[in-house]
Design an enzyme around this catalytic site. Structure first.
Site, PDB file in Angstrom:
ATOM      1  N   LYS A  31       0.826  -1.200   0.000  1.00 38.65           N
ATOM      2  CA  LYS A  31       0.000   0.000   0.000  1.00 38.65           C
ATOM      3  C   LYS A  31       0.861   1.251   0.000  1.00 38.65           C
ATOM      4  CE  LYS A  31      -3.931  -0.216   2.089  1.00 38.65           C
ATOM      5  NZ  LYS A  31      -4.321  -0.928   3.307  1.00 38.65           N
ATOM      6  N   ARG A 101      -3.094   2.746   8.713  1.00 37.50           N
ATOM      7  CA  ARG A 101      -3.373   1.462   8.063  1.00 37.50           C
ATOM      8  C   ARG A 101      -2.134   0.579   8.009  1.00 37.50           C
ATOM      9  NH1 ARG A 101      -7.912   1.962   4.300  1.00 37.50           N
ATOM     10  NH2 ARG A 101      -8.685   4.106   4.337  1.00 37.50           N
ATOM     11  N   GLY A 110      -7.756  -8.090   5.229  1.00 38.26           N
ATOM     12  CA  GLY A 110      -8.582  -8.307   6.410  1.00 38.26           C
ATOM     13  C   GLY A 110      -7.848  -8.897   7.598  1.00 38.26           C
ATOM     14  N   MET A 112      -5.043  -7.657   9.165  1.00 39.20           N
ATOM     15  CA  MET A 112      -4.444  -6.716  10.116  1.00 39.20           C
ATOM     16  C   MET A 112      -5.366  -5.510  10.314  1.00 39.20           C
ATOM     17  SD  MET A 112      -0.405  -7.036   9.301  1.00 39.20           S
ATOM     18  CE  MET A 112      -0.573  -6.503   7.625  1.00 39.20           C
ATOM     19  N   ARG A 354      -4.919  -0.940  -8.509  1.00 42.22           N
ATOM     20  CA  ARG A 354      -4.241  -2.242  -8.597  1.00 42.22           C
ATOM     21  C   ARG A 354      -4.685  -2.932  -9.893  1.00 42.22           C
ATOM     22  NH1 ARG A 354      -7.725  -4.586  -3.524  1.00 42.22           N
ATOM     23  NH2 ARG A 354      -9.750  -4.115  -4.411  1.00 42.22           N
ATOM     24  N   HIS A 475      -6.650 -43.693 -10.688  1.00 39.31           N
ATOM     25  CA  HIS A 475      -7.145 -44.163 -11.977  1.00 39.31           C
ATOM     26  C   HIS A 475      -8.233 -43.245 -12.515  1.00 39.31           C
ATOM     27  CE1 HIS A 475      -9.794 -46.670 -14.541  1.00 39.31           C
ATOM     28  NE2 HIS A 475      -8.630 -47.016 -15.053  1.00 39.31           N
ATOM     29  N   ARG A 581      -1.322 -45.307 -24.322  1.00 42.48           N
ATOM     30  CA  ARG A 581      -1.381 -46.458 -23.405  1.00 42.48           C
ATOM     31  C   ARG A 581      -2.169 -47.569 -24.066  1.00 42.48           C
ATOM     32  NH1 ARG A 581      -2.619 -41.847 -19.261  1.00 42.48           N
ATOM     33  NH2 ARG A 581      -3.841 -41.412 -21.108  1.00 42.48           N
ATOM     34  N   ARG A 638       3.331 -46.942 -25.806  1.00 46.98           N
ATOM     35  CA  ARG A 638       3.890 -47.691 -24.676  1.00 46.98           C
ATOM     36  C   ARG A 638       3.359 -49.113 -24.693  1.00 46.98           C
ATOM     37  NH1 ARG A 638       2.406 -45.877 -18.667  1.00 46.98           N
ATOM     38  NH2 ARG A 638       0.418 -46.791 -19.251  1.00 46.98           N
ATOM     39  N   GLU A 765      11.227 -44.285 -15.241  1.00 52.61           N
ATOM     40  CA  GLU A 765      10.202 -44.108 -14.210  1.00 52.61           C
ATOM     41  C   GLU A 765      10.547 -44.867 -12.936  1.00 52.61           C
ATOM     42  OE1 GLU A 765       6.444 -45.716 -15.542  1.00 52.61           O
ATOM     43  OE2 GLU A 765       7.430 -47.169 -16.841  1.00 52.61           O
ATOM     44  N   SER A 784      11.570 -41.159 -22.115  1.00 52.91           N
ATOM     45  CA  SER A 784      10.408 -40.395 -21.702  1.00 52.91           C
ATOM     46  C   SER A 784      10.280 -40.568 -20.195  1.00 52.91           C
ATOM     47  CB  SER A 784       9.156 -40.908 -22.407  1.00 52.91           C
ATOM     48  OG  SER A 784       8.036 -40.173 -21.968  1.00 52.91           O
ATOM     49  N   GLY A 786       8.614 -40.925 -16.992  1.00 51.41           N
ATOM     50  CA  GLY A 786       7.291 -41.235 -16.459  1.00 51.41           C
ATOM     51  C   GLY A 786       7.256 -40.742 -15.031  1.00 51.41           C
ATOM     52  N   ASN A 788       4.960 -39.864 -13.009  1.00 52.86           N
ATOM     53  CA  ASN A 788       4.006 -40.371 -12.011  1.00 52.86           C
ATOM     54  C   ASN A 788       4.673 -41.449 -11.173  1.00 52.86           C
ATOM     55  OD1 ASN A 788       2.111 -38.747 -13.158  1.00 52.86           O
ATOM     56  ND2 ASN A 788       0.987 -40.391 -14.178  1.00 52.86           N
ATOM     57  N   ASP A 789       5.151 -42.474 -11.851  1.00 52.72           N
ATOM     58  CA  ASP A 789       5.774 -43.568 -11.121  1.00 52.72           C
ATOM     59  C   ASP A 789       7.091 -43.129 -10.496  1.00 52.72           C
ATOM     60  OD1 ASP A 789       3.718 -45.217 -11.547  1.00 52.72           O
ATOM     61  OD2 ASP A 789       4.748 -46.635 -12.846  1.00 52.72           O
ATOM     62  N   CYS A 854       6.088 -37.701 -19.790  1.00 56.87           N
ATOM     63  CA  CYS A 854       4.723 -38.099 -20.109  1.00 56.87           C
ATOM     64  C   CYS A 854       3.889 -38.364 -18.866  1.00 56.87           C
ATOM     65  CB  CYS A 854       4.711 -39.300 -21.039  1.00 56.87           C
ATOM     66  SG  CYS A 854       5.383 -40.780 -20.269  1.00 56.87           S
ATOM     67  N   TYR A 874      10.372 -32.343 -25.408  1.00 56.64           N
ATOM     68  CA  TYR A 874       8.935 -32.133 -25.400  1.00 56.64           C
ATOM     69  C   TYR A 874       8.328 -32.485 -24.048  1.00 56.64           C
ATOM     70  CZ  TYR A 874       8.365 -37.195 -25.842  1.00 56.64           C
ATOM     71  OH  TYR A 874       8.398 -38.548 -25.617  1.00 56.64           O
TER      72      TYR A 874
END
Lengths: 899, 899
Positions: A31, A101, A110, A112, A354, A475, A581, A638, A765, A784, A786, A788-789, A854, A874
């Site tokens: 501010k 302020r 809100g 302070m 702002r 899943h 997949r 895959r 992976e 690639s 993986g 997730n795993d 991927c 990629y």
């Protein structure tokens, strides 16, 4: 500590110039820096001064003592302020009123304290009354100040003041209006009553503090400064910073600012305006105002506000001035601004400006317009668009015009928002019934404890998916994301009773057939069918996304498994398939399902081979469709990944049916399936391990891929297959399987007489694969990641089971171990380090190795930035995240260039 | 290739000196080098020459052509041999006979070809007859040679020769003995019949090869050399090398050696002897011999052999000579030797010598005796002892005197050998009945599909454990190993039917109550109760193990959970506890089980707290007992690790019982337990994650540890607790839990007024923890690598599910991805690299960080060597592997010093 260089503790602003500036947020707070900046660019800002955040820091580091000399500095600046505005604090003729302020470097709305109308006392209240000619206003301002100061600075319970006010409002009502039990409104309290109220409030003050209400404005000022600085460490402020992950701030700054009043008559007023239309993004001046009113009146919504255009007629000079402010602000901040202003007796004050919040569509329009107007560059325009903006363009939402109370009434439960967008329909508890409903033209919402590959058909048919368990990469979430289908998972309170055909949360129970609405963006679930709105793509979207494509270097591919999805992904701009997949193909029809099941329960390799032969034409057909859709773009396929038990029925009933259908004893089927059970299937017999045990599966799949590729090519369709072997942990393992793959590929090409350029690569992976990346790179034509795993194994967290503890780790108010959910945004400290190591090792061996990602992370902007920085070729993500990824890749490219 | 430096291709040995020597195994093969070495040290070895392995290598690299000049070199060496022994190949008066034998650098017994009696032809056979005065012998040698040469060098089916022989044996029987259908023995065939046989065999040869049987000895020699060199690439040889993991050899050498005959009359003979007693290790000369016999007669076991001591009477000179050979060999090879010798007409020949196989007890005795005799150093003695030798001293075995056919008859099935030793007893299918049987003084063998923590009591009561599923690190294996209890797991063929109370393999079914015997060292399971032998520790064991302790620098701790096991481990030499798993304590009695279950199903934190309060005294008692047993040695206590669902009953019956017992509705218990279900519990809500969600569990455990420690110390018992927080993946996570731990510890010490030195550390068992080891080291006072989980996660392999595919990865005849089972011996390429990285990072931050290992690998010699090399402070293993670890640590120290 003992340094003698004296720091400047207070910064002045007003009269067209300020000691601070907009970049000094850390020191002056958001501010304070904003007020200084606005002052400097010549806006009519109320004058004042800012105590720096270093004052706050010092205060807490020195047992709540202020730095020496601060009183003097405040006094000097106050004098300067009084001189500038020509009023004096506490003056009985022309009193100055100020607000005190809080304001840290980051906004904590809100959290302070603020104290208004400071400077009023028994004398100056009369001065204000005289000067404004409105004694009621002055008295009202005084009673507000006493209340605010008393409760904030002296921590007197607010109720004590409220009780007095209520009493006056009802007591006086009785005597004045002779009506019982009717309480009058605040605004109807008259001067006499206000005088009585002020007396009573001062009495409350004295009772509670043992002192009189301070009449000396300097005492008032320091009391208020104390109150604001204390509020930095109030419980709620600390919690808020924890929750929002705000760290590294010195403290709050304290702004002492001249009060201006919009309620000083008909030449006064207050309003809020946007420099462009925040809904459409159109370049028109847009706003609301109220004449003779204070800011809180606008917020309270008691009176219907005027449109900005009305001001043109009422106060043309001020309107013109405001239009100039608009222009000045946009050319200064180069963004659409949200401005708060007040007119006090014909004088315009800008209180705040702002960047304005805007709708997703407006974001695009404003960004492209501003480029046309040469306000910003294309790259700046790109950086203005966020992933959320794109999401907002593609997914349906619940109509925001719905009554919030109605929404509240319909609320049912909250789960983990897995795929954004909204959906409504009829609750169904089985995949089958979802399919039947859809075939009937009805909208189904599939509600399950959890989903499994067997449910694919019903999941596809449903408009939305809700599961009681699972996380964002369960899943259900992964599959739904692929289709951009609204999905909420991990709704732990939800009890799904398949037998009773009900879903309950606490005492509320819904039956199959009842309607329900999901908000996949928030995770909220509502009873009944709420109205939905499907957004329309604005033309500026195409402009922006084209600019993004020009800037980025990272390619964006997609994760799809069917020709239909491939076509869709192409429309969304996918430059190839990063993950196809193959297992999802096995669930597409009853026949296919049966063939894979027959293969699994086969008692010998002849039977297994025969079953595989039945699968071959299905796979070939799918691959052909995908190659056709992708028009020569690379397609990474895959090989079979999930453990075999995911393909077989687990209920006795279904197992008996299977046994009957394929003519094998039930006991054999049962025993076979029992033997497939695994304690930790994620780390079990799957991926490449299946190919090692059953090379005939790999052979069939590679044959299907290559036969499809050769057939396409012979018809003039370009093909670019990349065969990807999953779950590799060792170079020798990859060599064995890659050799087998190439052997089959060669054979097919020889048989068909068609030569197709294909490549064989692997997923990284498993942590060990990353550690052995150099050795593995020798055997692979592409990597690639993986993620997730890789995340599951590197962190030792099963994504399906993480619901019970991972939220605690991500929640900043608790442990705050992770800044983001590591399954959403790549854990760069852990998994990221492993990836960097793997890339360095691999590229040392094979300089041009093609590298992609991927996992789910491929569509996450932060991860995309990481990929861009670390030399990925990629990213690959679900189709509906392709536009987001294209934008994020552009952002990453711009940032990297700017570093 | 085109190098002109001529390589020496043939090496001569004989007449007291050899061109090669014992260290030239790579070039001369094991046999060739051995013959050269023996010749050099003055042993009476038959003379001959060796074609080097480079000849074989050249042959296969040049389309099966021999290097130029080889014929010349062979001819020269043959001449030299003839000169030396005074006989000529093919000579009709005094013919030289040679053997042509294969011999690579590594032994491949029976895999390659050998041709004996080479040099015989129609003329020389008469020379041999004259010279030996035994025409039958000469003819028999000739027919053997024709058969061997024909089938080996010319690949004539052996059956064709056998048919002729059989025919003669039966036909002549008829005419001679007038007995129908009786076939006479080989040895009863007379000269006349042999002559006929030779004629017929030559006819077979001609028919099959279109050439006459070669009469020129040089042709014979090259034919034999061809045959031997071909056999290097025979299928069975290639397979053998694959299976045994033999790689990097150039090829086979070819040894052409003078034939000597032990069957040339009563002054001839043949025998095998050991320089010490291979059973007891006693320093006595030990062996068998047959007079007037060939080596194969000894092996065939047709005649009862004489003892070596009988030779002293029969041929005192030769006996003396043999004793000198014994002395010479031991002082040369510095090890007990297994010697093959032949006496030909009063002349002694040593045919072969090698390190003799010996019993475990003999290993110890020979090693210590040889140190006393100053033949070897203490360190050499240590290196002579293997892990298997120690195992052989501690575990009972099936009596080796049992008839092998009987053993075969009783064979039932084979599983994965998890804990060595043997056990027999009554089959029981439930833990409960095992406990009852044991209480009755009976021996039980617990047979289960798999075991779970609930079975602990019965597992402890049983003499042996057999499971149908699981690998070497499954629950059953890990727990049994801790007790040194015979255990076989993963017996995939075994069908356990709990309802019918039977266990079957194929068509054989055993009932509960039947007896069974397990061989935990091989994985074989037998019906009935076989006799077992329990070994006795020889005194030399203590000598060896003391030497080992002096040499090693790595400390050896143990993994135990109870005071009883701790005492036992101390006796076996444990220097501390590296892993005390607190969860096993919860299963010890019904009461404890109930308390933990009550805690888990608690509906609010008050109930949970109350249940924990009940557990506290149990834990405190156990810790007190352990501290007492360990007498001030460090005790690393791991806080609760397994997921909570491992503690609760899963059958409806047991759940109802639980609900009743603790007075909670069954539906609540059921729902609570259902919610605990996890898809991949290994990566689920366990370890530190439990403490993050339920800090009260950690508080209780730390309180129990510290109260026990303080109580012990106040009684003068030294204590050294190390509190270990499992499954850490992040430094912040560890900080939170370590802070909590220290807070409780401080509180307890304040309450009790006793100060105890304790430390707080963590397990490194999640890859991310290894990657962040520097950050984590800041928060930890010690690291213990939990290599079981670290292996599971780094390799992405669930140990419980690995049975279906991991064997393929370890089996060299298949993929051969891993040299060893990565759950047995640390995967140094993957997990090892991660550990090295973690140690480097951690020690960079905390130079003296204490580092240990507490996975199953802690007892594996190869892993111990790795730990020693990589700066570990200690290894920790199950009590029964402590002696092995002490020895392995000594081996590692010696090797490291020697490098």
């Amino acid at each position: 500590m003992a340094k003698s260089v004296k720091k400047k503790l207070v910064y002045f602003f007003g009269g067209g110039q300020a000691e601070g500036k907009g970049t000094m947020k850390d020191l002056l707070g958001g501010k304070g820096a904003g007020l200084a900046e606005m002052t400097n660019i010549g806006l009519p800002v109320p004058a004042g001064f800012t105590l720096t955040t270093e004052v706050c820091d010092y205060y807490y580091k020195h047992a709540k003592k202020y730095p020496t000399g601060i009183e003097k500095e405040v006094e000097t600046h106050l004098k300067k302020l009084e001189r500038l505005v020509g009023k004096k604090l506490g003056d009985s003729n022309n009193p100055l009123l100020v607000s005190v302020r809080s304001g840290a470097a980051q906004s904590m709305p809100g959290m302070m304290e603020t104290i208004l109308n400071l400077g009023l006392n028994d004398k100056s209240v009369e001065g204000l009354a005289n000067k404004t000619g409105n004694r009621r206003f002055a008295l009202d301002a005084y009673r507000r100040f006493i209340m605010m100061y008393g409760s904030t600075a002296m921590e007197i319970p607010r109720e004590l003041f409220d009780e007095e006010f209520d009493d006056i409002k009802t007591r006086y009502t009785r005597t004045r209006l002779k009506i019982r039990r009717v309480k009058i409104d605040d605004n109807d309290v008259n001067e006499e009553e206000l005088e009585e109220l002020i007396k009573r409030m001062k009495r409350v003050y004295k009772r509670q503090t043992q002192t009189d209400f301070p009449q000396d404005p300097t005492d008032q000022l320091w009391g208020a400064i104390d109150a604001v600085i204390q509020s930095w460490m109030a419980d709620k402020a600390i919690t808020y910073r924890d929750v929002e992950g705000i760290t590294g701030l010195l403290g709050t700054a304290i702004n002492v600012v001249q009060m201006v009043f919009g309620n000083m008559g008909e030449d006064s007023g207050t309003g809020v305006c946007f420099t462009r239309d925040p809904n459409s993004g159109k370049n028109t001046f847009y706003g609301d105002l109220l004449m003779n009113a204070q800011g809180e009146d606008v917020v309270a919504g008691i009176r219907t506000p005027l449109q900005l255009i009305d001001l043109k007629k009422k106060m043309p000079v001020i309107y013109k001035e405001l239009k100039e402010v608009r222009k000045k602000l946009e050319s200064h901040y180069k963004d659409m601004q949200d401005i708060e202003f007040t007119m006090e007796q014909g004088k315009l004050y800008i209180l705040q400006t702002r960047s304005g919040k805007r709708s997703p569509a407006a974001s695009f329009r404003i960004a492209t317009d501003m480029v046309k107007e040469k306000l910003i560059t294309r790259e700046e325009a790109l950086l203005r668009i966020s992933a959320k903006d794109i999401e907002g363009l593609f997914y349906p939402v619940i109509d925001s015009n719905i009554d919030p109370n109605e929404l509240k009434k319909q609320f049912f439960a909250t789960g983990i928002p897995a795929v954004p967008g909204a959906a409504s329909g009829i609750i169904t508890l089985t995949a089958k019934s979802a399919e039947l409903l859809a075939a009937d033209g009805k909208k189904a919402i599939l509600v399950r404890k959890e989903t499994s590959p067997e449910d694919i058909g019903g999941m596809h048919a449903a408009k939305g998916i809700l599961t009681a368990t699972g996380g964002k990469t369960s899943h259900a979430a992964v599959v739904a994301r692929g289709w951009g289908k609204c999905c909420i998972v991990g709704c732990e309170d939800l009890i799904v009773d398949y037998e009773a055909k009900t879903v309950s949360v606490g005492k509320t129970t819904l039956k199959e057939g009842d309607e329900v609405t999901l908000n996949g963006s928030t995770g909220d679930i509502f009873k009944g069918r709420l109205p939905l709105i499907k957004p329309v793509l604005p033309p500026s979207y195409n402009t922006i996304i084209k600019w993004a494509d020009k800037v980025r270097t990272l390619k964006v591919r997609t994760n799809v498994d069917t020709p239909y999805d491939a076509e869709n992904a192409i429309k969304l701009g996918a430059e190839g398939i990063g993950l196809c997949r193959t297992e999802h193909m096995f669930f597409d029809t009853e026949k296919r399902r049966l063939a894979i099941q027959r293969m699994i329960v086969a008692e010998n390799s002849t039977d297994r081979h025969e079953a595989l032969q039945q699968l071959l034409p299905y796979q070939r057909k799918d691959f052909t469709g995908i190659f056709r859709a992708m028009e020569g773009k690379p397609v990474t396929i895959r090989l079979l990944d999930p453990p075999l038990h995911e393909f077989v029925p687990h209920s006795e009933h279904d197992q008996k049916h299977l046994a009957q259908t394929i003519g094998i004893p039930f006991s054999t089927v049962k025993h076979k399936i029992e033997k497939l059970h695994e304690s930790n299937p994620m780390l079990g017999h799957r991926g490449s391990r299946l190919s090692m045990t059953y090379p005939e599966i790999l052979r069939m799949q590679v044959r299907a891929i290559m036969e499809a590729a050769c057939a396409c090519k012979s018809k003039g369709i370009k093909v670019h297959p990349e065969i990807m072997i999953p779950l590799i942990m060792d170079d020798k393992e990859l060599r064995i399987l890659a050799d087998l793959t190439r052997e089959v590929a060669k054979k097919v090409m020889k048989e068909t007489g068609v030569k197709v350029k294909y490549s064989v690569g692997t997923m990284i992976e498993i942590p060990r694969a990353a550690l052995l990346a150099d050795r593995i790179a020798h055997e692979a034509e592409f990597f690639s990641f993986g993620t997730n795993d890789l995340t599951q194994m590197t962190l030792g967290i099963s994504r399906d089971d993480s619901g019970r503890f991972l939220p605690d780790y991500v929640d900043d108010s608790k442990a705050g171990v992770f800044a983001d959910d590591p399954f959403q945004s790549l854990d760069q400290d852990g998994v990221g380090v492993l990836i960097q190591m793997a890339i360095a090792k691999a590229r040392a061996v094979k300089k041009d190795l093609k590298i992609g990602i991927c996992g789910e992370h491929g569509g996450d902007p932060k991860t995309i930035e990481f990929c861009n920085e670390n030399g990925f070729d990629y990213v690959s993500c679900s189709p509906f995240r392709v536009p987001i990824a294209r934008l994020a890749a552009a952002h990453a490219a711009i940032k990297q260039r700017d570093n």
